[in-house]
Design an enzyme around this catalytic site. Sequence first.
Site, mmCIF file in Angstrom:
data_model
loop_
_atom_site.group_PDB
_atom_site.id
_atom_site.type_symbol
_atom_site.label_atom_id
_atom_site.label_comp_id
_atom_site.label_asym_id
_atom_site.label_seq_id
_atom_site.Cartn_x
_atom_site.Cartn_y
_atom_site.Cartn_z
ATOM 1 C CG ASP A 67 -0.300 -0.441 2.497
ATOM 2 O OD1 ASP A 67 0.941 -0.393 2.582
ATOM 3 O OD2 ASP A 67 -1.013 -0.831 3.422
ATOM 4 C CG ASP A 136 -8.979 -1.541 11.436
ATOM 5 O OD1 ASP A 136 -7.966 -2.166 11.058
ATOM 6 O OD2 ASP A 136 -9.428 -0.555 10.817
ATOM 7 C CG HIS A 138 -5.838 -2.296 8.521
ATOM 8 N ND1 HIS A 138 -6.122 -1.040 9.002
ATOM 9 C CD2 HIS A 138 -4.487 -2.417 8.612
ATOM 10 C CE1 HIS A 138 -4.996 -0.441 9.366
ATOM 11 N NE2 HIS A 138 -4.000 -1.256 9.131
ATOM 12 C CD GLU A 143 -8.867 0.910 7.707
ATOM 13 O OE1 GLU A 143 -8.775 -0.110 8.402
ATOM 14 O OE2 GLU A 143 -8.409 2.015 8.060
HETATM 15 C C1 GLP Z 1 -0.389 0.106 8.468
HETATM 16 C C2 GLP Z 1 -0.152 -0.718 7.218
HETATM 17 C C3 GLP Z 1 -0.367 -2.192 7.495
HETATM 18 C C4 GLP Z 1 0.357 -2.618 8.753
HETATM 19 C C5 GLP Z 1 -0.155 -1.812 9.907
HETATM 20 C C6 GLP Z 1 0.418 -2.244 11.253
HETATM 21 O O1 GLP Z 1 -1.717 0.354 8.703
HETATM 22 N N1 GLP Z 1 -1.003 -0.330 6.145
HETATM 23 O O2 GLP Z 1 0.104 -2.930 6.387
HETATM 24 O O3 GLP Z 1 0.161 -3.984 8.970
HETATM 25 O O4 GLP Z 1 0.178 -0.470 9.635
HETATM 26 O O5 GLP Z 1 1.454 -1.403 11.646
HETATM 27 P P1 GLP Z 1 2.332 -1.589 12.952
HETATM 28 O O6 GLP Z 1 3.287 -2.669 12.655
HETATM 29 O O7 GLP Z 1 2.988 -0.260 13.114
HETATM 30 O O8 GLP Z 1 1.410 -1.941 14.057
#
Ligand code: GLP
Length: 272
Positions: A67, A136, A138, A143
């Site tokens: 993404d 959440d 995702h 989402e």
């Molecule tokens: C973002 C990314 C996700 C990732 C998530 C978790 O939202 N789009 O791909 O899994 O962050 O991030 P963290 O590892 O900082 O909890």
Amino acid sequence: MEVIMRPTAGAAALLAARLIAARLREKHDLVLGLATGRTMEMVYELLVRMHREEGLDFSLCRTFNLDEYIGLEPADPHSYHAYMGKHLFSRVNIDSRNTRLPDGMASDLKAAALRYEKDIAACGGIDLQLLGIGHDGHIGFNEPLSSLRSRTRDKTLTPGTIAVNSTLFGDEPHRMPRRAMTMGVGTILDAREIVLLATGSNKAAIMVQALEGPVTSMVTASALQLHPSCKVIVDEAAAGDLKAKDYYRWIFENEPEWEPYRDAPPVKKGTT
Ligand code: GLP
């Protein structure tokens, strides 16, 4: 789906990094799906170390990120382009022409999304997709209520995701975009193999829903239950609320596939 529990975040990240390294050694032109976020920083640090100390070779590796924020220039320090450059691409021998992220600056987002799907297909599909998980549930930026068959597209982020991720924007949290371009759940499920890494007690509640709850578009990570080759690596903290913990420990100790990984070298200082 296989759930593997490791004692610490460092040991969990090391297992994920060793799996990626093993696949890359087996297939030098591996098509690797990559993720961002705090959890992945340790994985990339370990891969960089394996490159420097063991000669892990990225020269033919091709990558597709999950993404990118819409409206941030690749050079913006908060973009996922910049994240990948900082944590991995600038530190290993990967050819920058072989690294792709969705184009969050495209004037025609639908066309750019379609192009991304075509580029993945032209490479023969993703061999190994690395994933983190949002609070959440995702995966990528899919989402709640994202179709479980969705493809790469633009997506509006939830206020909860904006609140959590804007803390990474330092003293400019207002600059956190409201939308992102993300691979769809269907795109992710097309990968031949998936490794999801989750660490820390703040992920414990969502891991129960994603792994042991029903498959639902309200928690898009739950769709991974449908994938024929998905490994979920958690540390004890993220696994804290899981019901079948004893079985997950048993899998790592008894499944022949994990035999080479049980002797994991001690995690070096600074990675736990
Ligand atoms: C973002 C990314 C996700 C990732 C998530 C978790 O939202 N789009 O791909 O899994 O962050 O991030 P963290 O590892 O900082 O909890």
